[in-house]
Scaffold this motif. Structure first.
Motif, PDB file in Angstrom:
ATOM      1  N   ASN A  96       0.828  -1.208   0.000  1.00  0.00           N
ATOM      2  CA  ASN A  96       0.000   0.000   0.000  1.00  0.00           C
ATOM      3  C   ASN A  96       0.860   1.254   0.000  1.00  0.00           C
ATOM      4  O   ASN A  96       0.561   2.239  -0.683  1.00  0.00           O
ATOM      5  CB  ASN A  96      -0.921  -0.029   1.232  1.00  0.00           C
ATOM      6  CG  ASN A  96      -1.914   1.118   1.255  1.00  0.00           C
ATOM      7  OD1 ASN A  96      -1.542   2.279   1.214  1.00  0.00           O
ATOM      8  ND2 ASN A  96      -3.184   0.780   1.376  1.00  0.00           N
ATOM      9  N   GLU A 108      -8.531  -0.431   4.588  1.00  0.00           N
ATOM     10  CA  GLU A 108      -8.265   0.991   4.734  1.00  0.00           C
ATOM     11  C   GLU A 108      -9.434   1.659   5.443  1.00  0.00           C
ATOM     12  O   GLU A 108     -10.586   1.244   5.278  1.00  0.00           O
ATOM     13  CB  GLU A 108      -8.077   1.669   3.368  1.00  0.00           C
ATOM     14  CG  GLU A 108      -6.752   1.403   2.704  1.00  0.00           C
ATOM     15  CD  GLU A 108      -6.585   2.251   1.461  1.00  0.00           C
ATOM     16  OE1 GLU A 108      -5.471   2.274   0.926  1.00  0.00           O
ATOM     17  OE2 GLU A 108      -7.571   2.892   1.036  1.00  0.00           O
ATOM     18  N   SER A 144     -11.396   6.487  -0.431  1.00  0.00           N
ATOM     19  CA  SER A 144     -11.355   5.105   0.034  1.00  0.00           C
ATOM     20  C   SER A 144     -12.778   4.637   0.288  1.00  0.00           C
ATOM     21  O   SER A 144     -13.479   5.174   1.156  1.00  0.00           O
ATOM     22  CB  SER A 144     -10.521   4.995   1.313  1.00  0.00           C
ATOM     23  OG  SER A 144     -10.514   3.668   1.789  1.00  0.00           O
ATOM     24  N   LEU A 194      -3.051   2.905   7.022  1.00  0.00           N
ATOM     25  CA  LEU A 194      -2.653   3.999   6.134  1.00  0.00           C
ATOM     26  C   LEU A 194      -1.162   4.224   6.370  1.00  0.00           C
ATOM     27  O   LEU A 194      -0.760   5.006   7.243  1.00  0.00           O
ATOM     28  CB  LEU A 194      -3.443   5.274   6.427  1.00  0.00           C
ATOM     29  CG  LEU A 194      -4.773   5.444   5.695  1.00  0.00           C
ATOM     30  CD1 LEU A 194      -5.408   6.771   6.045  1.00  0.00           C
ATOM     31  CD2 LEU A 194      -4.594   5.329   4.190  1.00  0.00           C
TER      32      LEU A 194
END
Length: 753
Positions: A524, A562, A556, A676
């Motif tokens: 990510n 997430e 998102s 994140l």
């Protein structure tokens, strides 16, 4: 043609009209009786296949029945008019964009798209059904045009043959001749024999090019075409044997397809020969490199004398880079070949280099159930983890060949010279590149990696131009170093025990779940630095943002990995007058984390768990928490992964909830842990960049190094509502965060360098 409703039939692959049963039956039956009748029957069959274009009504994919599919008729009131829903241009644009990527979206994708476009899920479903039907109709219309052309050609040949039969000419004297005892069928067989002889001569000419020697057309019926590349410097290596499906390629009724595949075969075999020679030859082809960390540099003058240009002349303004690296990898040759020939596994093996990879066509799947002779078309997006280096989009052939027992080679070469594309859209071309793999004892293999490319340097920031030219950016050293590190990590994961130095009661399944979560976190993070076609980011040009800072934003939605909302990503790259190891050790040390992490509120950090991913202490996954006294961080932990190899290092971290990590550490599913990540990329700088001289007045820093290039990237959830608008204050906050962090790191590491 049904516009929608026949979903099962619409999704089936379209069969070419050339395989029509009427056409094949007419040709087969009549050719046994009368050749002229066979041609007439074929022409009639082709006429019957043609579909009138004006009778095919294909509804637009954007005009869907509201609430009904194409086959759901109103049985109670058949005269009731159907209500149509006209999509907006924005909705059509979004639908078309997803259709190009995935013509058959699953239920999750349709649901996500319907929420984003304010449509019902079945409206999205029926739109894709209609769009697939429309595309199928267009393909049929195109093939009908080809059939009509073939039909006209057959009619012309039929008329010519009839005229020749009516007025035979003696080949010796040129006067009118009598057919005599020769039957019409015999005359047709002679014509067919001449055509087959011409086809055989063409195949022999093509095979002669592959072999490098003439091939006789008088060989027996059992003789096989031996498509070799000749002596390639490998002692005891077998020549390249005949590729599967070659016969079907040259005799395909689709002439354009046949020519293209023949060119692919020739290009692949030539690229394989060049790769093997480049992997084996020494001086004067390869010379010692002057760049730190790069052992060899290609002598381009010698290269142009030894190897012909396989993909045409270098475009104007492009520069070349080439590198070679050899090393031992803890993997066997078969496993490595399978990984390279599978697009998904290939991307997973090189997460920091490959942003996206896909197989677009399989020309040959190999022979005897193996990858030997496998040839496929691929598309990939390659990246250096910096916002200042653009993504490299390449379309290339990948050819795999087994040269001997335990010796394999996999080569890539761009197809821009065969499939013409817009020159302005091509920023990189891949010359013969790949690896030569040889099995060694104890489960290892020897890998020689060669990288050779031409690219548009003007699109690259000046800070990274010297790095790319030296081969340290996309070069062989980086590919091989990443492969060695990843294979070492996989070997540890597959072992009976995982190395751990923490005293916490983490079960073996918990450690594996924690490593899986860290792998997703790093992937990510890499996706948040560079923009690619896979990840939909929007670039912002906000006031007050530095010239070299890239600010991206995305929404998102419905991703369990997430937090939902508006995600803001900001990244920049700077040069530091410090060694890469010094910067890496400083950033991964949790005891002095407060010196650069302004989010820690100045409190110390404590390592709760540590899982090694290799023999080097720099490759590990750890779990951090605020030490006693850090009340603001009492509800959060920090998951951190550190990676390092010869090509550079990485520090990636993300805050996580304590209850979620408790589930992971006990072996639970880590898929639903929201992350994140933010972090740093450290790359050794190339001396040819001139960054050290320009910034510090000295060509080197202490220790003989040329400094390093540091990329800083943050991802922040600025609003928990996906539909919320991004504010200027949010952009200023993340920009100030990057600037403050960079200044703190510079002050800490450069003063001691």
């Amino acid at each position: 043609m049904a516009a929608a409703g026949a979903g099962g039939n619409v999704s089936q692959p379209h069969h070419r009209s050339f395989t029509s049963s009427a056409l094949s039956l007419a040709l087969r039956t009549n050719s046994e009786r009368n050749p002229m009748a066979a041609i007439g029957a074929a022409a009639g069959a082709l006429d019957s296949i043609n579909v009138k274009d004006d009778e095919i009504e294909s509804r637009s994919g954007s005009d869907n029945l509201e609430g009904n599919s194409g086959d759901d008729l109103d049985q109670d009131n058949p005269r009731k008019r159907k209500r149509y829903h006209r999509h907006t241009p924005q909705q059509i644009q979004e639908l078309e964009a997803l259709f190009k990527e995935c013509p058959h979206p699953d239920e999750k994708q349709r649901l996500e798209l319907s929420k984003r476009l304010c449509l019902e899920s079945r409206q999205v479903k029926f739109w894709f059904q209609n769009r697939r039907t429309q595309m199928k109709t267009q393909i049929e219309r195109h093939e009908n045009t080809i059939l009509r052309q073939e039909n006209d050609k057959l009619r012309a040949e039929n008329m010519s043959m009839r005229e020749a039969m009516r007025n035979p000419i003696c080949s010796n004297c040129g006067s009118p001749a009598m057919i005599g005892e020769s039957s019409l069928e015999e005359q047709h067989l002679r014509i067919e024999n001449a055509r087959l002889k011409e086809e055989l001569d063409r195949v022999c000419t093509l095979a002669g090019k592959f072999l490098g020697r003439p091939v006789s057309s008088t060989s027996g019926p059992n003789a096989s075409l031996e498509l070799g590349v000749g002596n390639n410097g490998f002692a005891g290596l077998n020549p390249v044997a005949a590729l599967p499906e070659f016969t079907s390629v040259v005799s395909s009724p689709r002439i354009d397809r046949s020519i293209e595949r023949s060119m692919f075969l020739e290009l692949a075999l030539g690229a394989m020969d060049e790769l093997v020679k480049m992997a084996q030859m020494e001086e004067p082809l390869w010379l010692p490199s002057l760049d730190c960390g790069v052992k060899e540099a290609l002598n381009f003058d010698e290269y142009h004398q030894v190897f012909p240009r396989c993909i045409g002349m270098k475009p104007s303004g492009f520069v070349s880079e080439a590198s070679r690296e050899t090393g031992m990898v803890i993997i066997n040759s078969l496993a490595l070949v399978e990984t390279l020939m599978d697009a998904t596994r290939w991307a997973d093996m090189f997460p920091g280099i490959i942003a996206r990879a896909a197989i677009t066509d399989i020309i040959s799947s190999g022979m005897g159930g193996t990858r030997n002779g496998a040839l496929q078309l691929m598309r990939a997006e390659l990246q250096v983890l910096s916002p200042l280096v653009p993504i490299r989009e390449v379309n290339f052939l990948r050819f795999c060949k087994q040269h001997a027992e335990g010796i394999w080679a996999v080569v890539d070469v761009s197809i821009d010279g065969i499939r013409e594309s817009n020159p302005s859209s091509v920023s990189c071309r891949r010359l013969p590149s790949g690896c030569l793999v040889q099995d060694m004892p104890n489960g290892y293999c020897k890998v020689t990696w060669v990288e050779h490319a031409e690219y548009d340097e003007t699109r690259v920031h000046r800070l990274y131009r010297g790095l790319l030219q030296s081969g340290m950016g996309f070069g062989a050293q980086r590919w091989l170093a990443t492969l060695q590190r990843q294979c070492e990590c996989l070997a540890i994961l597959m072992s009976s025990s995982i190395i751990s130095r923490d005293n916490s009661a983490i079960t073996p399944s918990g450690r594996r779940s924690m490593l899986k979560l860290a792998q997703r976190m790093t992937a990510n993070f890499c996706a948040g630095i560079c923009t690619s076609s896979m990840h939909k980011w929007s670039k912002l040009c906000a006031p007050g943002v530095g010239e070299d800072v890239r600010v991206l934003t995305r929404q998102s939605l419905d991703d369990p990995g997430e937090p939902p909302g508006v995600v803001l990503s900001a990244a920049t790259s700077v040069w530091l007058a410090a060694s890469p190891h010094r910067v890496f050790d400083f950033l991964r040390d949790e005891r002095i984390r407060s010196e650069w992490d302004i989010l820690s509120n100045g409190g110390p950090m404590q390592e709760m768990a540590h899982i090694a991913k290799g023999h080097d202490n720099g490759n590990a996954v750890s779990l951090l928490r605020a030490a006693t006294g850090g009340t603001n961080q009492s509800g959060m932990l920090i998951l951190q992964e550190t990676c390092m190899d010869a090509s550079g290092s990485m520090v990636v971290y993300a805050p996580v909830d304590i209850p979620a990590m408790h589930v992971v550490m006990t072996g639970g599913d880590s898929t639903y842990v929201a992350l994140l990540p933010s972090g740093f990329i450290i790359i050794p700088d190339s001396p040819r960049n001139g960054n050290a001289t320009a910034r510090s007045g000295s060509p080197t820093v202490r220790g003989g190094n040329a400094g390093c290039l540091l990329t800083v990237a943050f991802q922040i959830l600025v609003n928990s509502l996906p539909t919320a608008k991004l504010t200027v204050e949010s952009v200023e906050t993340v920009n100030n965060l990057i600037a403050c962090t960079v200044q703190k790191i510079k002050a800490a590491v450069q003063c001691e360098s």
